[in-house]
Structures are given as C-alpha cells and as structure tokens.
Design a protein around this motif. Structure first.
Motif, PDB file in Angstrom:
ATOM      1  N   LYS A 182      -3.496   5.448   1.669  1.00 33.14           N
ATOM      2  CA  LYS A 182      -4.250   4.743   0.627  1.00 33.14           C
ATOM      3  C   LYS A 182      -5.548   5.473   0.301  1.00 33.14           C
TER       4      LYS A 182
ATOM      5  N   PHE B  54      -6.012  -3.432  -3.018  1.00 33.96           N
ATOM      6  CA  PHE B  54      -5.700  -3.519  -1.578  1.00 33.96           C
ATOM      7  C   PHE B  54      -6.744  -2.819  -0.705  1.00 33.96           C
TER       8      PHE B  54
ATOM      9  N   ILE C 193       0.834  -1.203   0.000  1.00 33.41           N
ATOM     10  CA  ILE C 193       0.000   0.000   0.000  1.00 33.41           C
ATOM     11  C   ILE C 193       0.866   1.249   0.000  1.00 33.41           C
TER      12      ILE C 193
ATOM     13  N   HIS D  17     -10.571   1.736   3.847  1.00 30.58           N
ATOM     14  CA  HIS D  17      -9.447   2.220   4.660  1.00 30.58           C
ATOM     15  C   HIS D  17      -9.867   3.333   5.618  1.00 30.58           C
TER      16      HIS D  17
ATOM     17  N   THR E 166      -0.725   4.148   6.811  1.00 33.16           N
ATOM     18  CA  THR E 166      -0.863   3.499   5.509  1.00 33.16           C
ATOM     19  C   THR E 166      -2.312   3.576   5.022  1.00 33.16           C
TER      20      THR E 166
END
Length: 368
Positions: free
Chosen positions: A311, A354, A232, A360, A307
């Motif tokens: 993302k 991902f 990511i 996210h 992360t």
C-alpha cells in the motif's frame, strides 16, 4: 500457492483487457463519471454475466467461480489501467468480509447475489477516516426480529448505490459485522464530493436501521480486518495497473512530440525522468505481487506486513508516475480534455484510501 502468471491467468488478463478496451475507453469513462450512479449498469451486468469476474473469489458452491486472490489481482490491475468506473473494489471487499466471517448461512444467502451482480460495500471508517477498530463508534442493539444499527459511516465506496452494506458496529460484546439493505428505512445516503470523479464515495447515516448479524456477536473485527487487508491488495494491483498505463502514455508521447527538431524522448532529462518512473513502477509491481501471493496463503504470518508495504509503495509510485506523465505532456497534460488528470486524481484518491503511506509505514515499523 503461487502468484506466477500461468497460461490460464494470462488468458484471463487478455480477456479482461480486451473487454475493457471496448467499454472503458476515455469517452466511456468521462460519460460514466457524470451519471447519477457513477458507472454503467450494462457494463456491470456484462462483468457478472459475460465474464463472470465478480465471482472469481467466491467458491463454486456459493455461486462463484472458485478461483483465488491471484485472479482478482489480475482483474484489478487491468481495471486500474483502464480507469474502470464500476463498484468492483467495493463489491470484492464485501464478498471477502462475508467469507472471512465464517457464517455459512449468511454466505449462502448473500454471496450468490454478489457473484451475480449485486452491488455491495463495506462501511467501516467514520469521522476520523481511519479503518481501525478503535475508530468504530457506530452501535448495534438487539430489537424485535433482529438488530438495529445507528451511527455514521463515511468514505464508503459506492455507498450511495450499494444494494447491500456491511457495517462495522459495536455491541456490548465488541465489534460486530452487520448486513444492511441499501434501501432500508432509517438509512440516509449522501454522495461525497471527492477529487476522483471516477470512484464514488458516500456518507451513510444510520438511525436504528434493521440489520442482520453476520457471524458471532462481538467477534466481527478479525473478518473486517481481513477484508480490509484484501481490499488493500486489490487496490495495490489497481494502482500498479494505473501507474503502468500512465508510464506508457508518457513514453508514447515522448516518442512523438517533436521540439527543436527532435523527439523530446531523445533529451537526457526526459530519459532520466521516465527511467526513474519505470524503476518505481516495476518495484511497485513486485510489491503488489508479493502481497497477492501472501493473500493466497491462509494464515501467512507476513500478510499484514506485505500488504502495508504494498500500500505504501504502490500509492507513492502511482502518484509519482501520474504527476510525471503530466510533466512530460507539458501544457496539454494540465487540460481537462486530456486524460492525464483523470489518472492523477485516481492516484491521489487511492493514496489515502484504507490509510495513506505514512500510516502504513508506521504499521510496518511496529510489525518489524
């Protein structure tokens, strides 16, 4: 550890940018994305042999260069800007999974090959497309001489051409990481029809495929999760590179396209549009750099948080920048002959890879 751009890192950026300008121009991208593999083997060989960038994140004693993830981020940003057709992200992800697994014998056997150009990938997602432990349904059983893996993996980056596939599969003890030869009996690989023609994905059907256990049985998920998180980070850097490139394309066009006797960039509506994109791109860059810095620090407690932040923000920023680039270009931006659509398709595809921004942001909320 710092992610600040030292003279050495800027030199790396300059070398990679110059190389990609020669081998990943628009004509080269269009040619590569229509080939059987989706990338040029000669370019891949040059990345390994001439530039040595495939070994950046691999220790020297394992055949690599021994640098950290900041250098990988620099390369990823440049490959994103150039829209490079190559299994770079897939191979980097697989290498990080091997390193995180803590299996010294497997690392010694496999990582030198990856640094030298062996194409590898990590196969985690299945029918629901989620990169989570609860979604892993593939199984592995002990057999004479090793293990056998069965199940189906999908959305596998460069899965149709990878020479080494690292598969997440369940045993009675939990989730393990297994190495599978790309040419193994029982492995069926099917190329998926995807929006982004510059990055190949595949479905892998495994029917009792011979495999090698990496690490300890049932304890593979932490290494797999770490590798996904690092992927990511690399993808966020790639997205920033692509977003910066399409912003430059839009600005350059706005300076030269004349309408009503003046460049369209002089119109307030166009100025505001591009200014908004600039703010988003620079904010995405900051988020990407924060994630890269966290990747440099072992056991950083905020690594998962930054992360997911990177993302979510970088995905949205890239899609917005690519869409606005098409708008600024007007009618020509919608044509097959113009490269703007290639970046928009890469942005749309990368957005869901991902986990999409919604996923996210949910992870961010739970962590906070």
């Amino acid at each position: 550890m710092s992610v600040s751009f030292s003279e050495e890192r800027e030199q790396l950026r300059a070398v990679v940018r110059e190389f990609l300008a020669d081998v990943s121009g628009e004509d080269a991208v269009r040619a590569s994305m229509t080939t059987a593999t989706g990338w040029d083997p000669a370019v891949w060989r040059a990345l390994a042999d001439d530039l040595g960038i495939l070994g950046l994140g691999i220790p020297e004693e394992l055949g690599g260069v021994g640098y950290g993830f900041a250098e990988i981020g620099v390369v990823a940003e440049e490959t994103g800007a150039a829209l490079l057709c190559a299994p770079y992200l897939a191979t980097v992800t697989a290498a990080q999974a091997l390193l995180a697994a803590g299996d010294d014998a497997a690392a010694s056997d496999l990582l030198p090959g990856l640094a030298a150009g062996t194409v590898a990938t990590l196969a985690v997602a299945e029918a629901d497309g989620r990169w989570e432990a609860g979604s892993v349904q593939a199984t592995a059983e002990r057999a004479a001489g090793g293990w056998r893996v069965s199940g189906t993996k999908t959305f596998v980056l460069d899965g149709a051409t990878a020479e080494l596939v690292l598969v997440a599969a369940r045993t009675g003890a939990g989730i393990g990481l297994f190495a599978v030869d790309g040419a193994a009996d029982g492995l069926t690989r099917t190329r998926l029809a995807t929006l982004d023609q510059t990055r190949r994905q595949a479905r892998l059907d495994l029917a009792g495929v011979p495999a090698r256990l990496i690490g300890t049985e049932g304890e593979g998920w932490p290494a797999i999760e770490r590798a996904i998180r690092l992927a990511i980070v690399a993808l966020a850097a790639e997205q920033v590179g692509g977003a910066g490139r399409v912003l430059d394309m839009a600005v350059d066009y706005a300076k030269t396209r004349v309408q009503f006797g003046r460049p369209i960039g002089s119109f307030q509506a166009v100025k505001h549009k591009l200014a908004d994109v600039l703010v988003e791109v620079e904010s995405a860059r900051s988020a990407s750099y924060a994630a890269t810095a966290a990747a440099q620090r072992p056991d950083d407690p905020e690594f998962a948080l930054v992360t997911s932040l990177a993302k979510a923000f970088c995905s949205d920023a890239y899609v917005h920048a690519a869409a606005e680039n098409i708008q600024v270009h007007g009618g020509i931006g919608f044509t097959w002959e113009h490269p703007a659509h290639l970046y928009l398709k890469r942005a749309k595809s990368s957005r869901v890879l991902f986990g999409d921004p919604v996923h996210h942001r949910e992870l961010l909320a739970s962590q906070l």
